[in-house]
Design a protein around this motif. Structure first.
Motif, PDB file in Angstrom:
ATOM      1  N   GLY A 173       0.714  -1.285  -0.179  1.00  0.00           N
ATOM      2  CA  GLY A 173       0.305  -0.263  -0.141  1.00  0.00           C
ATOM      3  C   GLY A 173       0.969   1.172   0.139  1.00  0.00           C
ATOM      4  O   GLY A 173       0.046   2.201  -0.638  1.00  0.00           O
ATOM      5  N   ALA A 181      -4.712   6.790   4.125  1.00  0.00           N
ATOM      6  CA  ALA A 181      -5.391   5.963   2.925  1.00  0.00           C
ATOM      7  C   ALA A 181      -4.812   4.768   3.395  1.00  0.00           C
ATOM      8  O   ALA A 181      -5.152   3.600   2.876  1.00  0.00           O
ATOM      9  CB  ALA A 181      -4.687   6.423   2.282  1.00  0.00           C
ATOM     10  N   ARG A 185      -7.837   2.115   3.998  1.00  0.00           N
ATOM     11  CA  ARG A 185      -7.820   1.001   2.658  1.00  0.00           C
ATOM     12  C   ARG A 185      -7.533  -0.345   2.856  1.00  0.00           C
ATOM     13  O   ARG A 185      -8.078  -1.188   2.650  1.00  0.00           O
ATOM     14  CB  ARG A 185      -7.531   1.785   1.599  1.00  0.00           C
ATOM     15  CG  ARG A 185      -8.174   3.018   1.811  1.00  0.00           C
ATOM     16  CD  ARG A 185      -8.907   3.240  -0.202  1.00  0.00           C
ATOM     17  NE  ARG A 185      -9.384   5.121   0.432  1.00  0.00           N
ATOM     18  CZ  ARG A 185     -10.647   5.312   0.089  1.00  0.00           C
ATOM     19  NH1 ARG A 185     -11.359   4.279   0.371  1.00  0.00           N
ATOM     20  NH2 ARG A 185     -11.067   5.902  -0.143  1.00  0.00           N
ATOM     21  N   VAL A 186      -6.346  -0.634   3.566  1.00  0.00           N
ATOM     22  CA  VAL A 186      -5.845  -1.593   3.333  1.00  0.00           C
ATOM     23  C   VAL A 186      -6.011  -2.345   5.762  1.00  0.00           C
ATOM     24  O   VAL A 186      -6.234  -3.564   6.109  1.00  0.00           O
ATOM     25  CB  VAL A 186      -4.376  -1.377   3.573  1.00  0.00           C
ATOM     26  CG1 VAL A 186      -3.637  -2.277   3.415  1.00  0.00           C
ATOM     27  CG2 VAL A 186      -4.592  -1.154   2.142  1.00  0.00           C
ATOM     28  N   PRO A 189     -10.088  -3.028   7.186  1.00  0.00           N
ATOM     29  CA  PRO A 189     -10.453  -3.581   6.402  1.00  0.00           C
ATOM     30  C   PRO A 189      -9.823  -5.506   7.150  1.00  0.00           C
ATOM     31  O   PRO A 189     -10.246  -6.217   7.492  1.00  0.00           O
ATOM     32  CB  PRO A 189     -10.117  -3.648   5.555  1.00  0.00           C
ATOM     33  CG  PRO A 189      -9.697  -2.027   4.467  1.00  0.00           C
ATOM     34  CD  PRO A 189      -8.995  -1.572   6.179  1.00  0.00           C
ATOM     35  N   LEU A 190      -8.265  -5.331   7.317  1.00  0.00           N
ATOM     36  CA  LEU A 190      -7.822  -6.383   7.968  1.00  0.00           C
ATOM     37  C   LEU A 190      -7.947  -6.789   9.451  1.00  0.00           C
ATOM     38  O   LEU A 190      -8.022  -8.188   9.733  1.00  0.00           O
ATOM     39  CB  LEU A 190      -6.655  -6.321   7.495  1.00  0.00           C
ATOM     40  CG  LEU A 190      -5.385  -6.700   5.638  1.00  0.00           C
ATOM     41  CD1 LEU A 190      -4.699  -5.880   5.220  1.00  0.00           C
ATOM     42  CD2 LEU A 190      -6.585  -8.157   5.061  1.00  0.00           C
TER      43      LEU A 190
ATOM     44  N   TRP B  92      -4.125  -7.912  -1.812  1.00  0.00           N
ATOM     45  CA  TRP B  92      -5.426  -7.276  -0.902  1.00  0.00           C
ATOM     46  C   TRP B  92      -6.683  -8.247  -0.571  1.00  0.00           C
ATOM     47  O   TRP B  92      -6.830  -7.668  -1.595  1.00  0.00           O
ATOM     48  CB  TRP B  92      -5.364  -6.010  -0.653  1.00  0.00           C
ATOM     49  CG  TRP B  92      -3.918  -4.736  -0.116  1.00  0.00           C
ATOM     50  CD1 TRP B  92      -3.458  -5.042   0.444  1.00  0.00           C
ATOM     51  CD2 TRP B  92      -4.047  -4.158  -0.947  1.00  0.00           C
ATOM     52  NE1 TRP B  92      -2.152  -4.289   0.190  1.00  0.00           N
ATOM     53  CE2 TRP B  92      -2.446  -3.699  -0.511  1.00  0.00           C
ATOM     54  CE3 TRP B  92      -3.990  -3.405  -2.533  1.00  0.00           C
ATOM     55  CZ2 TRP B  92      -2.272  -2.370  -1.468  1.00  0.00           C
ATOM     56  CZ3 TRP B  92      -3.614  -1.946  -3.212  1.00  0.00           C
ATOM     57  CH2 TRP B  92      -2.631  -1.779  -2.072  1.00  0.00           C
ATOM     58  N   HIS B  94      -8.804  -8.433   0.860  1.00  0.00           N
ATOM     59  CA  HIS B  94     -10.838  -8.239   0.848  1.00  0.00           C
ATOM     60  C   HIS B  94     -10.833  -7.071  -0.213  1.00  0.00           C
ATOM     61  O   HIS B  94     -12.174  -6.954  -0.241  1.00  0.00           O
ATOM     62  CB  HIS B  94     -10.578  -7.652   2.121  1.00  0.00           C
ATOM     63  CG  HIS B  94      -9.532  -6.295   2.462  1.00  0.00           C
ATOM     64  ND1 HIS B  94      -7.866  -6.172   2.167  1.00  0.00           N
ATOM     65  CD2 HIS B  94      -9.386  -4.913   2.115  1.00  0.00           C
ATOM     66  CE1 HIS B  94      -7.270  -4.744   2.380  1.00  0.00           C
ATOM     67  NE2 HIS B  94      -8.154  -3.614   2.436  1.00  0.00           N
ATOM     68  N   LEU B 103      -6.657   0.622  -6.277  1.00  0.00           N
ATOM     69  CA  LEU B 103      -6.286   2.190  -4.530  1.00  0.00           C
ATOM     70  C   LEU B 103      -5.065   2.920  -4.759  1.00  0.00           C
ATOM     71  O   LEU B 103      -5.457   4.276  -4.639  1.00  0.00           O
ATOM     72  CB  LEU B 103      -6.208   1.160  -3.990  1.00  0.00           C
ATOM     73  CG  LEU B 103      -5.502   1.315  -2.078  1.00  0.00           C
ATOM     74  CD1 LEU B 103      -6.017  -0.138  -1.494  1.00  0.00           C
ATOM     75  CD2 LEU B 103      -4.321   1.760  -1.467  1.00  0.00           C
TER      76      LEU B 103
END
Lengths: 531, 219
Positions: A173, A181, A185-186, A189-190, B92, B94, B103
Motif C-alpha cells: 500500500g 490511506a 483501505r488496507v 479492513p484486515l 489485498w 479484502h 487503490l
C-alpha cells in the motif's frame, strides 16, 4: 496417544461441567413450574410490559456502550499498536486498567467525582454537583462507566489483530499511497474481524452487566434475573428471565461468526506474521496526538482513580478498610491465584487441542468458551446454583469449589485465546523433531511446547487471575457463606458505608489488581527467545 | 544520468551487515537481474530502491535526485514512480482484483471513469479482463502473479522491481510469465530490476546480471 486423548478430554469435560452444564440445567429448569413441565414462566415474562421495557433499556444501553467503546478503542488500539506515540506502553497499561477492575468500582469513583463533598465539585463549585449527578445517574452515566470499562477490550483486540497483519500488505500500500490511506483501505479492513469480535463481546458484556446499572439507577433486564432470584428465590422466573440473555448471546456471537466467515475468505492473510510490524510515523502530529491521548486517559482513568485516592483520605481509612475487609481481600487473592492457575492449565490444554486440530471437533471448545465468556456472569451464577444446590453436591456448592468452577466456565476463553496465540509462535519443526526422536506426546508438551509458549501460558494465568479478582456478578450470587470477595464486600458496603471507607477499599482493590497487571506487563514485555 | 542508483550503501539489520557499501546504477530501459543465494540481501536492494528501507550509510538516487541518505528518507515510496511485485505478492485479500489496482489511483485522486478505464486496460494487458470482480483468493497462482504485476504497473511507473515473483510457479507457468513481463517491459518502456537465486530466470530476463554475496555486489 491414549494419554493425549485422556488429558484433552478431561479439559473439555471440565469446561462442559463448569459452564455448559449450568446453562443447560438452567434452560431445563425454566421449563418446570410447580413440578409441571410447561412454558408458564415464559408466559409470565412475555406478558409483562415491564419486562419488554427493561429489555429495550438493556439493548439501548448495550448499543450505546458498544458504539462508544469502539469509537474509543479502535483509535487507541491503532495508536498503541501501530504508531510511534511517545509513552505508548505506559499509556496502554493505564487505559487497560478499567477492564481489570470491577465496573462497580469505576462507578463508585465517578459517584465520588459528582458528590457534593467530592474533590471535583469542590474544584468546580457547588453548582457542578447537580449537573454532574444529573448526567451520571441514568443512561449517560451508565454508558460512560461501561464504555470506559470495556473500551480496553476493543483496544487490546485491535492491537492483537494488528500484530497478525502481514507487513508486506501495508508495504504494498505504501508504494502507492500515504499512511492515512493505507490505514483506512488496507490495515483497518484486515483487522475488521477483530473489531467485530470486540464489538460483539462489548455488546454482550454491557447487556449482562448487573453492578453498574443499579448503582447508577438505570433499570435493565439482567438485574431482573438477579432480583427474581435474590429477592424472591423464584427459580423458574429467574431462569426464564435469564434465558433471553443466553439466546441473545448465542445470536450475537453466531452473527459475528457468520460475518467473520464471510469476510475470512477475503481476509485470509496468507503471509501471516511474516516480518516485523510496521510503525506509522506520526511526524508533526506526534506531540498533539500524545497530548490528546494522555489527556483522554487522564480524564477517563486518571480522574476517577485520583478521586478515589482523595476521598479515601489518610492511613486511618485504610486501616479501617483492612480491618473491615482484610479477610475478603485475602480470599480474593487466594481465589484469584487458584483461579488463574486453573485457567492457565485448562486454557493451555484446550489451546493445544485447537492447535493440533485434534479430532473432528477441535474448534468447538473455543466457540463454547467464547459463548460462556459472553454469557452474563449473573446468568451463569444462577445456573451454577440451580445445578449444584443439592444435598449430595455440598462438597461443591458449600465450598469455594463452586467459585472456581464458575471462574473456569466464565473466563476460559481469555486463557485459551492467549495460550493459542503463543502456541502459534512455537515452530512446528521443533515438535516434529521431538516426535521423530521418539519423545511421547506428554513429554513433547512439557519439554518442547510449554517452554516455547511459556509467555502465553503465564499471561493466560495472570489475565485469568485478574478477571477472577474483578468478578462481581457471579461471585455475588454463588459465594458460600464466609467466602465473599473484596469486590462483593465493596458492593455490599457501598449501600450504607462511609464514602471514605468505600474509597479506601476500592484503592486497595486497584492496588491488588495492579499486581497481576504489572506481572503481565513484565511477562509480555520480555523478548521471546526461540531457537 | 541513471534512473536508479545506490552509492556506497550500507544496511545493518539486527547487528548484521546486510549490504556492505554497494554501488549500483540502473539505466533507463535496462533489465538488471541481481543473482544471489537466500539471505544475501537481494530483497533489501529492492526495498532500498522502493523506499521501504533506508540505508544506514550511503545514498539512494531516483532519477538523479537523492531519495534516501544516511538513515533519512528523502522521497517517500509513493513518490518514486516505481512499482514492485513482492515475493509473496501481498495482494489485498479484502479487495477485488479491480480494487487492488484501483487503490493507488484513488489515493492520487484519479477520477472514477479514468480509473475504471485504466484498470480495464491494464487487466487486458495481463489477460485478466474477465477476472476484475474476483477476489485474490479465488484466483490460480499464475493469475495472482499477473494481478500483482498489473497492480505494480497501473500507476505507470518508470521502473518495475521484481522480488523473485516466479519462485513459487511451476516451470511452464514461470516461462509464460517471463513472456508477459518481457512483452510489458517492451511495450511500456520499463526499466526492470529483478532479484532471484535462479540462473535460468536470470538468463531469460536480464540484459545485465549482477551477483550479490556476503553483502557485496559484483558484475
Amino acid at each position: 496417544m491414549a494419554l493425549r486423548r485422556i488429558v484433552l478430554s478431561l479439559a473439555v469435560v471440565l469446561l462442559l461441567v463448569a459452564g455448559v452444564l449450568p446453562v443447560a440445567v438452567m434452560a431445563g429448569r425454566s421449563l418446570v413450574v410447580d413440578g409441571r413441565l410447561g412454558l408458564a414462566a415464559y408466559h409470565g415474562l412475555l406478558a409483562s410490559s415491564r419486562q419488554w421495557e427493561l429489555l429495550g433499556n438493556s439493548l439501548r444501553l448495550a448499543g450505546l456502550v458498544t458504539v462508544a467503546a469502539v469509537a474509543l478503542g479502535v483509535p487507541a488500539g491503532l495508536l498503541l499498536g501501530r504508531t510511534d506515540l511517545p509513552g505508548r506502553r505506559a499509556l496502554g497499561t493505564l487505559l487497560a486498567l478499567p477492564l481489570l477492575l470491577p465496573p462497580s468500582v469505576t462507578a463508585v469513583a465517578w459517584m465520588g467525582a459528582a458528590a457534593p463533598s467530592g474533590p471535583v465539585v469542590r474544584l468546580l463549585g457547588a453548582g457542578a454537583s447537580a449537573v454532574l449527578s444529573s448526567f451520571l445517574f441514568g443512561l449517560p452515566g451508565t454508558v460512560l462507566v461501561l464504555a470506559t470499562a470495556f473500551a480496553p477490550l476493543v483496544m487490546l483486540l485491535v492491537a492483537a489483530a494488528l500484530r497478525s497483519v502481514p507487513p508486506r500488505m501495508e508495504e504494498a500500500g505504501l508504494l502507492v499511497a500515504r499512511w492515512p490511506a493505507v490505514l483506512l483501505r488496507v490495515t483497518l479492513p484486515l483487522v475488521a474481524p477483530g473489531v467485530l469480535l470486540a464489538a460483539a463481546l462489548v455488546f454482550l458484556m454491557a447487556l449482562g452487566e448487573v453492578s453498574v446499572p443499579p448503582t447508577l439507577r438505570y433499570p435493565v433486564f439482567a438485574v431482573e434475573s438477579l432480583t427474581r432470584f435474590a429477592a424472591f428465590y423464584d427459580l423458574a422466573a429467574a431462569t426464564a428471565a435469564a434465558m433471553p440473555l443466553v439466546a441473545l448471546t448465542a445470536a450475537v456471537l453466531g452473527a459475528e461468526a457468520l460475518l467473520v466467515r464471510r469476510t475470512r475468505g477475503t481476509t485470509g492473510m496468507e503471509s501471516r506474521g511474516a516480518g516485523r510490524a510496521l510503525v506509522v510515523p506520526l511526524g508533526r502530529w506526534r506531540r498533539p496526538a500524545a497530548v490528546a491521548a494522555w489527556s483522554l486517559a487522564g480524564l477517563l482513568v486518571g480522574l476517577p482513580l485520583a478521586v478515589l485516592l482523595v476521598r479515601a483520605g489518610g492511613a486511618a481509612s485504610y486501616a479501617e478498610a483492612l480491618g473491615r475487609a482484610g479477610d475478603a481481600l485475602g480470599r480474593s487473592l487466594l481465589l484469584a491465584a487458584l483461579g488463574g492457575a486453573l485457567l492457565a492449565v485448562v486454557g493451555f490444554l484446550l489451546a493445544v487441542l485447537a492447535w493440533e486440530r485434534h479430532g473432528r471437533l477441535w474448534a468447538v471448545p473455543d466457540a463454547v468458551a467464547l459463548f460462556l465468556f459472553a454469557v452474563p456472569a449473573a446468568v451463569l451464577g444462577v445456573g451454577l446454583i440451580v445445578t449444584w444446590n443439592r444435598p449430595w453436591a455440598n462438597v461443591v456448592y458449600a465450598t469455594p469449589l463452586i467459585l472456581l468452577l464458575g471462574y473456569l466456565g466464565h473466563f476460559t476463553a481469555v486463557s485459551l485465546r492467549l495460550s493459542r496465540a503463543s502456541l502459534e509462535l512455537v515452530p512446528a519443526g521443533l515438535v516434529e523433531a521431538a516426535r521423530v526422536a521418539g519423545v511421547g506426546w506428554g513429554r513433547r508438551l512439557l519439554w518442547v511446547v510449554a517452554p516455547g509458549a511459556w509467555r502465553g501460558i503465564a499471561a493466560a494465568g495472570l489475565a485469568g487471575a485478574a478477571f477472577c479478582l474483578r468478578d462481581v456478578g457471579m461471585t455475588l450470587l454463588v459465594h458460600p457463606p464466609g467466602w465473599d470477595t473484596l469486590p462483593v464486600r465493596i458492593m455490599t458496603l457501598a449501600a450504607n458505608g462511609a464514602p471514605s471507607l468505600i474509597a479506601a477499599l476500592s484503592v486497595i482493590l486497584v492496588a491488588a489488581t495492579l499486581v497481576p497487571v504489572v506481572l503481565l506487563g513484565a511477562v509480555l514485555g520480555r523478548r521471546e527467545v526461540l531457537p | 544520468m541513471s534512473l536508479l542508483e545506490l552509492e556506497a550503501v550500507r544496511v545493518v539489520l539486527g547487528g548484521r551487515r546486510i549490504l556492505d557499501g554497494i554501488d549500483l546504477a540502473v539505466e533507463e530501459g535496462e533489465r538488471v537481474v541481481v543473482l544471489g543465494p537466500s539471505g544475501s540481501g537481494k530483497t533489501t536492494v529492492l526495498r532500498l530502491l522502493a523506499g521501504l528501507a533506508v540505508p544506514a550509510a550511503g545514498r539512494v538516487l531516483v532519477g538523479g535526485r537523492p531519495a534516501a541518505a544516511d538513515g533519512r528518507l528523502l522521497i517517500p515510496p509513493e513518490e518514486r514512480q516505481v512499482g514492485m511485485v513482492f515475493q509473496d505478492l501481498a495482494l489485498w485479500p479484502h479487495l477485488t482484483v479491480a480494487g487492488n489496482l484501483e487503490l493507488g489511483l484513488r489515493a492520487r485522486g484519479v477520477p472514477r471513469t479514468v480509473r475504471r478505464q485504466r484498470v480495464a486496460e491494464m487487466l487486458e494487458l495481463v489477460e485478466l479482463g474477465d477476472r476484475a470482480r474476483a477476489r485474490p483468493g479465488e484466483l490460480s497462482g499464475g493469475e495472482q502473479q499477473r494481478v500483482a504485476l498489473a497492480r505494480a504497473l497501473v500507476l505507470r511507473p518508470r521502473a518495475l522491481l521484481l522480488d523473485e515473483p516466479l519462485s513459487s510457479l511451476d516451470p511452464p507457468l514461470a516461462r509464460r510469465l517471463v513472456g508477459v513481463i518481457l512483452r510489458l517491459q517492451e511495450r511500456l518502456g520499463l526499466t526492470l530490476v529483478h532479484v532471484t537465486h535462479d540462473r535460468e530466470e536470470a538468463r531469460a530476463l536480464a540484459t545485465r546480471t549482477l551477483f550479490l554475496e556476503r553483502g557485496r555486489l559484483s558484475g
